[in-house]
Design a protein around this motif. Structure first.
Motif, PDB file in Angstrom:
ATOM      1  N   LEU A   3       0.903  -0.972  -0.013  1.00  0.00           N
ATOM      2  CA  LEU A   3      -0.128  -0.083  -0.031  1.00  0.00           C
ATOM      3  C   LEU A   3       0.812   1.186  -0.283  1.00  0.00           C
ATOM      4  O   LEU A   3       0.672   2.228  -0.627  1.00  0.00           O
ATOM      5  CB  LEU A   3      -0.999   0.239   1.272  1.00  0.00           C
ATOM      6  N   CYS A   4       1.776   1.184   0.784  1.00  0.00           N
ATOM      7  CA  CYS A   4       2.717   2.258   0.893  1.00  0.00           C
ATOM      8  C   CYS A   4       3.513   2.660  -0.257  1.00  0.00           C
ATOM      9  O   CYS A   4       3.686   3.650  -0.838  1.00  0.00           O
ATOM     10  CB  CYS A   4       3.903   2.137   2.062  1.00  0.00           C
ATOM     11  N   ASN A   5       3.909   1.497  -0.999  1.00  0.00           N
ATOM     12  CA  ASN A   5       4.464   1.480  -2.316  1.00  0.00           C
ATOM     13  C   ASN A   5       3.781   2.081  -3.392  1.00  0.00           C
ATOM     14  O   ASN A   5       4.134   2.834  -4.282  1.00  0.00           O
ATOM     15  CB  ASN A   5       5.059   0.171  -2.893  1.00  0.00           C
ATOM     16  N   GLY A   6       2.491   1.682  -3.242  1.00  0.00           N
ATOM     17  CA  GLY A   6       1.495   2.246  -4.219  1.00  0.00           C
ATOM     18  C   GLY A   6       1.159   3.801  -3.897  1.00  0.00           C
ATOM     19  O   GLY A   6       1.045   4.589  -4.844  1.00  0.00           O
ATOM     20  N   ALA A  26      -3.589   0.955   8.635  1.00  0.00           N
ATOM     21  CA  ALA A  26      -2.404   0.671   9.024  1.00  0.00           C
ATOM     22  C   ALA A  26      -1.821  -0.639   9.650  1.00  0.00           C
ATOM     23  O   ALA A  26      -0.904  -1.024   9.280  1.00  0.00           O
ATOM     24  CB  ALA A  26      -1.578   1.846   9.799  1.00  0.00           C
ATOM     25  N   ARG A  27      -2.872  -0.838  10.551  1.00  0.00           N
ATOM     26  CA  ARG A  27      -2.575  -2.102  11.382  1.00  0.00           C
ATOM     27  C   ARG A  27      -3.036  -3.493  10.505  1.00  0.00           C
ATOM     28  O   ARG A  27      -2.268  -4.418  10.358  1.00  0.00           O
ATOM     29  CB  ARG A  27      -3.701  -2.232  12.591  1.00  0.00           C
ATOM     30  N   ASN A  28      -3.677  -3.266   9.510  1.00  0.00           N
ATOM     31  CA  ASN A  28      -4.339  -4.321   8.596  1.00  0.00           C
ATOM     32  C   ASN A  28      -3.520  -4.262   7.251  1.00  0.00           C
ATOM     33  O   ASN A  28      -3.866  -4.932   6.240  1.00  0.00           O
ATOM     34  CB  ASN A  28      -5.751  -4.428   8.330  1.00  0.00           C
ATOM     35  N   ARG A  29      -2.664  -3.541   7.024  1.00  0.00           N
ATOM     36  CA  ARG A  29      -2.167  -3.103   5.550  1.00  0.00           C
ATOM     37  C   ARG A  29      -1.483  -4.322   5.024  1.00  0.00           C
ATOM     38  O   ARG A  29      -1.472  -4.576   3.835  1.00  0.00           O
ATOM     39  CB  ARG A  29      -1.353  -1.721   5.429  1.00  0.00           C
ATOM     40  N   TYR A  30      -0.725  -5.156   5.817  1.00  0.00           N
ATOM     41  CA  TYR A  30       0.204  -6.162   5.245  1.00  0.00           C
ATOM     42  C   TYR A  30      -1.023  -7.277   4.871  1.00  0.00           C
ATOM     43  O   TYR A  30      -0.754  -7.983   3.904  1.00  0.00           O
ATOM     44  CB  TYR A  30       1.079  -6.679   6.223  1.00  0.00           C
ATOM     45  N   ARG A  31      -1.774  -7.603   5.628  1.00  0.00           N
ATOM     46  CA  ARG A  31      -2.952  -8.660   5.510  1.00  0.00           C
ATOM     47  C   ARG A  31      -3.755  -8.165   4.390  1.00  0.00           C
ATOM     48  O   ARG A  31      -4.147  -9.052   3.339  1.00  0.00           O
ATOM     49  CB  ARG A  31      -3.839  -8.722   6.650  1.00  0.00           C
ATOM     50  N   ILE A  32      -4.057  -6.991   4.131  1.00  0.00           N
ATOM     51  CA  ILE A  32      -4.878  -6.560   2.877  1.00  0.00           C
ATOM     52  C   ILE A  32      -4.331  -6.253   1.768  1.00  0.00           C
ATOM     53  O   ILE A  32      -4.717  -6.811   0.684  1.00  0.00           O
ATOM     54  CB  ILE A  32      -5.716  -5.299   3.095  1.00  0.00           C
ATOM     55  N   TRP A  33      -3.059  -5.515   1.572  1.00  0.00           N
ATOM     56  CA  TRP A  33      -2.520  -5.374   0.487  1.00  0.00           C
ATOM     57  C   TRP A  33      -1.135  -6.070   0.204  1.00  0.00           C
ATOM     58  O   TRP A  33      -0.907  -5.980  -1.066  1.00  0.00           O
ATOM     59  CB  TRP A  33      -2.083  -3.707   0.454  1.00  0.00           C
ATOM     60  N   GLY A  34      -0.782  -6.816   1.373  1.00  0.00           N
ATOM     61  CA  GLY A  34       0.526  -7.441   1.028  1.00  0.00           C
ATOM     62  C   GLY A  34       1.824  -6.964   1.485  1.00  0.00           C
ATOM     63  O   GLY A  34       1.891  -5.618   1.584  1.00  0.00           O
ATOM     64  N   ARG A  35       2.959  -7.740   1.339  1.00  0.00           N
ATOM     65  CA  ARG A  35       4.074  -7.120   1.736  1.00  0.00           C
ATOM     66  C   ARG A  35       4.902  -7.654   1.044  1.00  0.00           C
ATOM     67  O   ARG A  35       5.127  -8.810   0.244  1.00  0.00           O
ATOM     68  CB  ARG A  35       4.333  -7.906   3.320  1.00  0.00           C
ATOM     69  N   SER A  36       6.010  -6.897   0.476  1.00  0.00           N
ATOM     70  CA  SER A  36       7.308  -7.158  -0.348  1.00  0.00           C
ATOM     71  C   SER A  36       8.579  -7.270   0.363  1.00  0.00           C
ATOM     72  O   SER A  36       8.788  -6.444   1.408  1.00  0.00           O
ATOM     73  CB  SER A  36       7.264  -6.261  -1.276  1.00  0.00           C
ATOM     74  N   GLU A  37       9.363  -8.667   0.209  1.00  0.00           N
ATOM     75  CA  GLU A  37      10.681  -8.512   0.828  1.00  0.00           C
ATOM     76  C   GLU A  37      11.684  -7.539   0.044  1.00  0.00           C
ATOM     77  O   GLU A  37      12.761  -7.569   0.407  1.00  0.00           O
ATOM     78  CB  GLU A  37      11.061  -9.917   0.906  1.00  0.00           C
ATOM     79  N   THR A  38      11.260  -7.242  -1.084  1.00  0.00           N
ATOM     80  CA  THR A  38      12.196  -6.253  -1.991  1.00  0.00           C
ATOM     81  C   THR A  38      11.781  -4.777  -1.938  1.00  0.00           C
ATOM     82  O   THR A  38      10.595  -4.627  -1.925  1.00  0.00           O
ATOM     83  CB  THR A  38      12.394  -6.842  -3.518  1.00  0.00           C
TER      84      THR A  38
END
Length: 129
Positions: free
Chosen positions: A11-14, A103-115
Motif C-alpha cells: 500500500l505504501c509503495n502504491g 495501517a494495522r491491517n495493511r500487510y494482510r489486505i495489500w500484502g508485503r514485499s521483501e524487496t
C-alpha cells in the motif's frame, strides 16, 4: 518535503508511485523507514521503526504523521488534489482512528514485499536511500 514510508508495504509503495506520478515539480523526496536516512529521520522525531504504523512527512523542520501527513502531501501536489484539504474539517481523532485501522491491517489486505521499491532511472535521485 520528505516522505518517510514503509518500503515493505505494498500500500505504501502504491502511495509513493502515486506521488511520483503526480508531483510533476519533483519537490517531494522519499526515504524508506528501513534505510539509514529513514531511520535517522524517524529517530529525530522520536519514532522507532519496529511496530511503526504511520507515514511521516518532514518539511522545514516540522513533521506530520497519520492523516495530517497525507493531507499535507496532497495539498503540496496542487489542484485537484488540494481539495483533500477539506479533510481537515473532520476531527483528527476520527480521521486518525480510520488511518490506524488501515495501517494495522495493511500487510494482510495489500500484502508485503521483501524487496524494496526500485524507482525508474529518472526518479532515483528523489530517493534518499
Amino acid at each position: 518535503m520528505i516522505v518517510v514510508f514503509d518500503a515493505q508495504c505494498l500500500l505504501c509503495n502504491g502511495w509513493v508511485r502515486f506521488l511520483l506520478r503526480h508531483d510533476r515539480a519533483g519537490r517531494i523526496r522519499f526515504a524508506s523507514m528501513q534505510g539509514a536516512t529513514g531511520r535517522r529521520l524517524l529517530a529525530g522525531v522520536g519514532l522507532q521503526v519496529d511496530g511503526l504504523q504511520t507515514l511521516l512527512v518532514i518539511e522545514g523542520g516540522r513533521s506530520w504523521q497519520h492523516t495530517a501527513a497525507i493531507l499535507r502531501v496532497l495539498h503540496r501536489l496542487g489542484w485537484p488534489w488540494r481539495l483533500a484539504w477539506l479533510g481537515w474539517l473532520v476531527p483528527a481523532p476520527v480521521r486518525d482512528a480510520l488511518y490506524r485501522r488501515v495501517a494495522r491491517n495493511r500487510y494482510r489486505i495489500w500484502g508485503r514485499s521483501e524487496t524494496c521499491l526500485v524507482p525508474a532511472p529518472g526518479m532515483a535521485t528523489r530517493f534518499l536511500d
